[in-house]
Structure formats: structure tokens, C-alpha cells
Motif scaffolding. Structure first.
Motif, PDB file in Angstrom:
ATOM      1  N   LEU A  32      48.864  40.050  35.396  1.00 59.88           N
ATOM      2  CA  LEU A  32      47.544  40.244  34.791  1.00 59.88           C
ATOM      3  C   LEU A  32      47.506  41.525  33.973  1.00 59.88           C
ATOM      4  O   LEU A  32      46.902  41.560  32.899  1.00 59.88           O
ATOM      5  CB  LEU A  32      46.458  40.255  35.870  1.00 59.88           C
ATOM      6  N   ASN A  39      41.372  36.233  28.880  1.00 58.93           N
ATOM      7  CA  ASN A  39      41.452  35.142  29.854  1.00 58.93           C
ATOM      8  C   ASN A  39      42.904  34.846  30.159  1.00 58.93           C
ATOM      9  O   ASN A  39      43.759  34.956  29.280  1.00 58.93           O
ATOM     10  CB  ASN A  39      40.790  33.876  29.315  1.00 58.93           C
ATOM     11  N   ALA A  75      40.290  40.351  42.774  1.00 62.08           N
ATOM     12  CA  ALA A  75      40.206  40.264  41.314  1.00 62.08           C
ATOM     13  C   ALA A  75      39.088  41.145  40.769  1.00 62.08           C
ATOM     14  O   ALA A  75      39.265  41.860  39.780  1.00 62.08           O
ATOM     15  CB  ALA A  75      40.005  38.814  40.886  1.00 62.08           C
ATOM     16  N   TRP A  80      38.489  41.586  37.017  1.00 65.09           N
ATOM     17  CA  TRP A  80      38.604  40.181  36.658  1.00 65.09           C
ATOM     18  C   TRP A  80      37.602  39.342  37.422  1.00 65.09           C
ATOM     19  O   TRP A  80      37.280  39.634  38.561  1.00 65.09           O
ATOM     20  CB  TRP A  80      39.999  39.640  36.977  1.00 65.09           C
ATOM     21  N   ARG A  81      37.139  38.290  36.812  1.00 62.18           N
ATOM     22  CA  ARG A  81      36.339  37.242  37.463  1.00 62.18           C
ATOM     23  C   ARG A  81      37.278  36.044  37.595  1.00 62.18           C
ATOM     24  O   ARG A  81      38.090  35.800  36.708  1.00 62.18           O
ATOM     25  CB  ARG A  81      35.136  36.889  36.596  1.00 62.18           C
ATOM     26  N   VAL A  82      37.174  35.322  38.694  1.00 60.72           N
ATOM     27  CA  VAL A  82      38.038  34.147  38.878  1.00 60.72           C
ATOM     28  C   VAL A  82      37.206  32.903  39.139  1.00 60.72           C
ATOM     29  O   VAL A  82      36.094  32.977  39.667  1.00 60.72           O
ATOM     30  CB  VAL A  82      39.038  34.325  40.044  1.00 60.72           C
ATOM     31  N   PHE A 101      41.363  33.493  35.211  1.00 60.42           N
ATOM     32  CA  PHE A 101      40.972  34.897  35.324  1.00 60.42           C
ATOM     33  C   PHE A 101      40.321  35.287  34.007  1.00 60.42           C
ATOM     34  O   PHE A 101      40.901  35.070  32.943  1.00 60.42           O
ATOM     35  CB  PHE A 101      42.197  35.785  35.554  1.00 60.42           C
ATOM     36  N   SER A 102      39.119  35.838  34.059  1.00 58.07           N
ATOM     37  CA  SER A 102      38.416  36.321  32.867  1.00 58.07           C
ATOM     38  C   SER A 102      38.086  37.788  33.079  1.00 58.07           C
ATOM     39  O   SER A 102      37.555  38.168  34.129  1.00 58.07           O
ATOM     40  CB  SER A 102      37.112  35.547  32.651  1.00 58.07           C
ATOM     41  N   ARG A 103      38.384  38.585  32.084  1.00 64.27           N
ATOM     42  CA  ARG A 103      38.099  40.024  32.210  1.00 64.27           C
ATOM     43  C   ARG A 103      36.595  40.248  32.309  1.00 64.27           C
ATOM     44  O   ARG A 103      35.820  39.649  31.569  1.00 64.27           O
ATOM     45  CB  ARG A 103      38.636  40.791  31.013  1.00 64.27           C
TER      46      ARG A 103
END
Length: 109
Positions: A32, A39, A75, A80-82, A101-103
Motif C-alpha cells: 500500500l 485506490n 487500514a 485507508w478505507r476498506v 483500499f481507498s485513501r
């Protein structure tokens, strides 16, 4: 959306997976960090080895069930959002979709 795979970054072997979730978490963290986009997709088994649930996986013996609660906390602490990427799951694999995974937005800008 970018993705990374086991051949992109050093990962523990499958034989080590059940015994060394920490090694899988470190490999995921490195992947990551090296990923430059907002993403990323990770294969379900790789994330499940890093964050195994205490319950057995009812769908396969090849890898553990994923503990999403622990994964989300980990995360989030790294920005990060998962979420499960159900729309990206191959046919017949709805119970092990890739993990997106989205920042998270930078709170300081």
C-alpha cells in the motif's frame, strides 16, 4: 483503479500464512505504501492471511475467513478505507471478493 498482486511485492509463502499474520500485514503495508494511487485492490486470500478471523472459513480450507473489523481498524490507522469489491469478484467467488483500499482525505489540507 490500481491493483497489486503477490508477484508485485514480497509476500510470505502460503505455508507461513496461518502462523504469521504479522508478516502478511507487513507485506500489505509495504504494498500500500508503494502504491501511488488513491485506490488499490488486494486479493481476498492475501488480506485474509493478514487479518484472519477466529472462526474457520466455511467456504474453503485454503485460507482463513477475513476479520473485516480488525482490517478496518488497521487500514484506518494508515489512512485507508476498506470495503469488499463485490463488483470486481470473479464469477462464483462472491464469498471472497477482492478488497478495495481507498485513501482517506488528508485532514491537514
Amino acid at each position: 483503479m490500481g491493483s497489486f498482486h503477490s508477484h508485485d511485492h514480497a509476500q510470505p509463502t502460503a505455508a507461513q500464512a496461518p502462523r504469521d499474520a504479522q508478516a502478511w500485514q507487513s507485506a500489505l503495508d509495504l504494498a500500500l505504501a508503494a502504491h501511488g494511487g488513491p485506490n488499490a485492490l488486494a486479493h481476498y486470500p492475501h488480506v485474509a492471511f493478514a487479518f484472519p478471523a477466529s472462526s474457520p472459513n466455511p467456504y474453503t480450507l485454503d485460507f482463513p475467513l477475513l476479520d473485516y473489523r480488525e482490517l478496518k481498524e488497521w487500514a484506518s490507522s494508515r489512512g485507508w478505507r476498506v470495503r469488499p469489491a463485490l463488483e470486481r469478484a470473479p464469477a462464483g467467488e462472491k464469498y471472497r471478493p477482492p478488497v478495495c483500499f481507498s485513501r482517506l482525505p488528508n485532514r491537514y489540507h
